[in-house]
Design a protein around this motif. Structure first.
Motif, PDB file in Angstrom:
ATOM      1  N   GLN A  92       5.758  -8.504  -5.098  1.00 51.24           N
ATOM      2  CA  GLN A  92       5.226  -7.134  -5.037  1.00 51.24           C
ATOM      3  C   GLN A  92       5.773  -6.284  -6.181  1.00 51.24           C
ATOM      4  O   GLN A  92       5.071  -5.436  -6.736  1.00 51.24           O
ATOM      5  N   THR A 107       0.842  -1.211   0.000  1.00 43.45           N
ATOM      6  CA  THR A 107       0.000   0.000   0.000  1.00 43.45           C
ATOM      7  C   THR A 107       0.873   1.256   0.000  1.00 43.45           C
ATOM      8  O   THR A 107       0.648   2.193  -0.777  1.00 43.45           O
ATOM      9  N   ARG A 110       3.221   6.262  -7.018  1.00 38.92           N
ATOM     10  CA  ARG A 110       2.242   7.135  -7.688  1.00 38.92           C
ATOM     11  C   ARG A 110       2.777   8.577  -7.720  1.00 38.92           C
ATOM     12  O   ARG A 110       2.741   9.259  -8.736  1.00 38.92           O
ATOM     13  N   GLU A 147       0.967  -2.315 -12.343  1.00 35.11           N
ATOM     14  CA  GLU A 147       0.119  -1.140 -12.083  1.00 35.11           C
ATOM     15  C   GLU A 147       0.708   0.173 -12.581  1.00 35.11           C
ATOM     16  O   GLU A 147      -0.027   1.071 -13.000  1.00 35.11           O
ATOM     17  N   PHE A 148       2.026   0.310 -12.492  1.00 34.95           N
ATOM     18  CA  PHE A 148       2.639   1.616 -12.774  1.00 34.95           C
ATOM     19  C   PHE A 148       3.551   1.633 -13.999  1.00 34.95           C
ATOM     20  O   PHE A 148       3.964   2.694 -14.446  1.00 34.95           O
ATOM     21  N   ARG A 154       2.829   1.796  -3.220  1.00 35.30           N
ATOM     22  CA  ARG A 154       1.947   2.371  -4.257  1.00 35.30           C
ATOM     23  C   ARG A 154       1.881   3.894  -4.121  1.00 35.30           C
ATOM     24  O   ARG A 154       1.953   4.620  -5.103  1.00 35.30           O
ATOM     25  N   ARG A 155       1.709   4.356  -2.884  1.00 36.25           N
ATOM     26  CA  ARG A 155       1.600   5.818  -2.679  1.00 36.25           C
ATOM     27  C   ARG A 155       2.880   6.515  -3.143  1.00 36.25           C
ATOM     28  O   ARG A 155       2.844   7.568  -3.783  1.00 36.25           O
ATOM     29  N   LEU A 185       3.552  -4.208  -8.854  1.00 34.78           N
ATOM     30  CA  LEU A 185       3.735  -2.764  -9.036  1.00 34.78           C
ATOM     31  C   LEU A 185       4.101  -2.411 -10.480  1.00 34.78           C
ATOM     32  O   LEU A 185       3.648  -1.386 -11.006  1.00 34.78           O
TER      33      LEU A 185
END
Ligand code: FDA
Length: 310
Positions: free
Chosen positions: A148, A116, A123, A155-156, A119-120, A152
């Motif tokens: 992980q 979590t 981002r 996602e990114f 991710r922050r 990630l």
């Protein structure tokens, strides 16, 4: 063998509370050779100083094995503050984080807190066109870190997140190949933790040979490689390998630690290679400092002389 024994001895001694207290009380002056400072501003100043020599930077807020979930989230907030400060200062941020520092292994809201918080951070880094590298820690964390990392990147995107592989672990060549489908940006290191023979090569020659194989394999697969070492023999061989295989100088970079082999860093940058220094900063400098001492007796002598001077 001697290397392993030396490392073990130093890390065991460094782990004693009395030694830690003595070094913390008197060692900051010496630690400054390896740590840019205690605040984001001092780290940003180091970024600007290195830029004058054509050297790029990788910022690393120090902090390991942080205990409570709230501390982990606070730590992630501090990394984000650094990203904001770097961006405000005209720097495209490139940072490294240890997933343990941001909560890996702790569950919050049904999800791993490390994921979590990572991710922050990613981002925000992505908003600034920046990059986050997930450092590799001791061997029990490798599976989760790689899983992980895969999440990630999904996602990114691979241009905003990378990770690290350690050549001292027997498993690493398989791990590297298993990531190929991601075309990952990987930093290859020898490995800095005290690992048992059941999981890691005890002989330095095997670690070095595995290091070369990993870099060559990753380059040959067409991936971006961060060759993170101060080993001149390896650096030279990588240069030759790239030349012989038509791999351009912008398909890889050399990475070294702040304060170590500055001459080599400058020479490589002057020769047109991409060079990045890993700049640690922050109050929690002791474990990082201990690992640097464990790497070479020369650094231990530097500390002992400093302590004797008072
Ligand atoms: P090696 O230890 O064989 O040393 C080669 C030569 O470099 C030595 O003969 C000496 O001259 C010089 N040298 C090496 N270390 C020195 C020092 N501290 N002071 C002075 N001279 C020194 N590890 C990990 O487990 N996880 C990670 O995520 C990372 N991340 C990382 C990022 C970057 C940018 C670097 C450079 C390193 C890491 N590491 C790491 C640490 C790494 O695993 C390893 O412990 C150190 O890089 C030391 O190993 P070398 O590859 O430099 O070679």
């Amino acid at each position: 063998m001697i290397d392993q024994m030396y490392r073990k001895a130093v890390l065991t001694v460094a782990g004693q509370k009395a030694i830690e207290n003595a070094v913390r009380a008197r060692g900051w002056g010496m630690a400054q050779r390896f740590v840019a400072g205690e605040t984001p501003q001092t780290a940003i100043q180091a970024v600007h100083d290195l830029k004058k020599d054509g050297i790029m930077a990788n910022l690393d807020l120090l902090g390991e094995f942080i205990e409570s979930p709230a501390q982990c989230t606070q730590f992630a907030d501090n990394v984000i503050t650094m990203l904001d400060a770097a961006h405000a200062d005209g720097i495209t941020p490139y940072v490294s984080i240890k997933l343990s520092s941001v909560g890996q292994g702790k569950t919050e809201g049904g999800e791993d807190l490390g994921l979590t918080n990572a991710r922050r951070i990613i981002r925000r880094a992505r908003e600034y066109g920046g990059f986050v590298c997930l450092d590799m820690e001791d061997h029990p964390r490798v599976d989760q870190t790689l899983a992980q990392f895969r999440t990630l990147v999904g996602e990114f995107g691979g241009q905003h997140v990378g990770t690290v592989l350690q050549s001292y672990l027997y498993r690493t060549e398989k791990d590297r190949a298993s990531l190929d489908d991601l075309k990952p940006n990987l930093r290859i290191v020898k490995g800095a933790y005290l690992e048992p023979e059941t999981v890691a090569y005890p002989q330095k020659a095997d670690v070095d040979a595995a290091y070369r194989r990993l870099v060559y394999a990753h380059m040959s697969a067409g991936n971006y490689v961060n060759v993170a070492t101060h080993d001149e023999g390896i650096i030279h061989d990588v240069q030759l390998y790239a030349l012989a295989h038509g791999i351009s100088k912008d398909a890889f970079e050399f990475q070294m630690l702040y304060g170590i082999r500055r001459d080599l860093q400058r020479n490589l940058a002057a020769a047109g290679y991409r060079v990045r220094a890993y700049i640690p900063y922050g109050r929690d400098w002791y474990p990082y400092f201990s690992r640097r001492i464990a790497e070479t007796p020369r650094n231990a002598m530097f500390v002992i002389r400093g302590m004797l001077k008072g």
